[in-house]
Design an enzyme around this catalytic site. Sequence first.
Site, PDB file in Angstrom:
ATOM      1  N   SER A  51      -7.997  14.396 -42.237  1.00  0.00           N
ATOM      2  CA  SER A  51      -7.112  15.503 -42.582  1.00  0.00           C
ATOM      3  C   SER A  51      -6.523  15.254 -43.961  1.00  0.00           C
ATOM      4  O   SER A  51      -6.133  14.122 -44.279  1.00  0.00           O
ATOM      5  CB  SER A  51      -5.988  15.632 -41.537  1.00  0.00           C
ATOM      6  OG  SER A  51      -5.192  16.775 -41.805  1.00  0.00           O
ATOM      7  N   GLU A  52      -6.452  16.309 -44.795  1.00  0.00           N
ATOM      8  CA  GLU A  52      -6.063  16.134 -46.193  1.00  0.00           C
ATOM      9  C   GLU A  52      -4.678  15.537 -46.373  1.00  0.00           C
ATOM     10  O   GLU A  52      -4.360  14.995 -47.428  1.00  0.00           O
ATOM     11  CB  GLU A  52      -6.085  17.475 -46.952  1.00  0.00           C
ATOM     12  CG  GLU A  52      -7.421  18.163 -47.007  1.00  0.00           C
ATOM     13  CD  GLU A  52      -7.510  19.262 -45.984  1.00  0.00           C
ATOM     14  OE1 GLU A  52      -7.620  20.438 -46.372  1.00  0.00           O
ATOM     15  OE2 GLU A  52      -7.470  18.947 -44.766  1.00  0.00           O
ATOM     16  N   ASN A  53      -3.805  15.684 -45.376  1.00  0.00           N
ATOM     17  CA  ASN A  53      -2.462  15.141 -45.519  1.00  0.00           C
ATOM     18  C   ASN A  53      -2.411  13.632 -45.305  1.00  0.00           C
ATOM     19  O   ASN A  53      -1.334  13.043 -45.281  1.00  0.00           O
ATOM     20  CB  ASN A  53      -1.485  15.848 -44.578  1.00  0.00           C
ATOM     21  CG  ASN A  53      -1.886  15.754 -43.117  1.00  0.00           C
ATOM     22  OD1 ASN A  53      -3.061  15.736 -42.797  1.00  0.00           O
ATOM     23  ND2 ASN A  53      -0.913  15.702 -42.228  1.00  0.00           N
ATOM     24  N   SER A  93      -6.405  10.467 -49.972  1.00  0.00           N
ATOM     25  CA  SER A  93      -7.006  11.429 -49.059  1.00  0.00           C
ATOM     26  C   SER A  93      -7.833  12.461 -49.812  1.00  0.00           C
ATOM     27  O   SER A  93      -8.944  12.822 -49.397  1.00  0.00           O
ATOM     28  CB  SER A  93      -5.909  12.122 -48.244  1.00  0.00           C
ATOM     29  OG  SER A  93      -6.469  12.990 -47.282  1.00  0.00           O
TER      30      SER A  93
END
Length: 217
Positions: A51-53, A93
């Site tokens: 997940s990008e976070n 990320s």
Amino acid sequence: MSETFAPLDRAGIAERIARDIPEGWFVNLGIGIPTGVADFVPLDREVIFHSENGVIGAGPAPAPEDVNPFLVNAGTQPITLRTGGAFVHHADSFAIARGGHLDLCVLGAFEVSESGDLANWARSPNEPIKQVGGAMDLAIGAKRLWVAMEHVTKGHGGSRIRKLCSYPLTAKGVVKRVYTDLAVLEVTEHGFTVLDMVPGLTRDALQARSEAELHWQ
């Protein structure tokens, strides 16, 4: 003779995608239908969700009583962390997203063209997702891109399977496969090739709901 078929719901589309993800892939899931894919990958199949976070090793959604408000995906939905999971800096990320490290990204879309163009940026304040987001990074950074969306628009019933996208393009020629509530379509040099359809749906009925010409295996 009238046709009888049942389109997949959003969870059904996610489950259909989950069936096709091989063991060992590193996968990013976009906001919307794609986030549900993690709920349908068996725990004994090792798929690493990103997940990008900054989450590596995201698991399925937790039970309501197990929600951790500080453990969420990029869409701020509660998630779990699989054994061996980790948290990384936001910059790291996005280096993963942009650097060719992901085997697969699954994104939602408004439209996909027969040449694999992706349109998933909102163009109206009335649309549910109003921000551009990081889809362009994932679209060009992942090794392959699959799209999850409904086959036609709500209300007007216009086809999302297009010859040319009418929405602004997020990226050109990046989509490899499309999963809708009616079918699974591979994007090839000849356009859309149908890999699968929901039971009871005929070729003519699927073509009637697709602006682009469909081809068959």
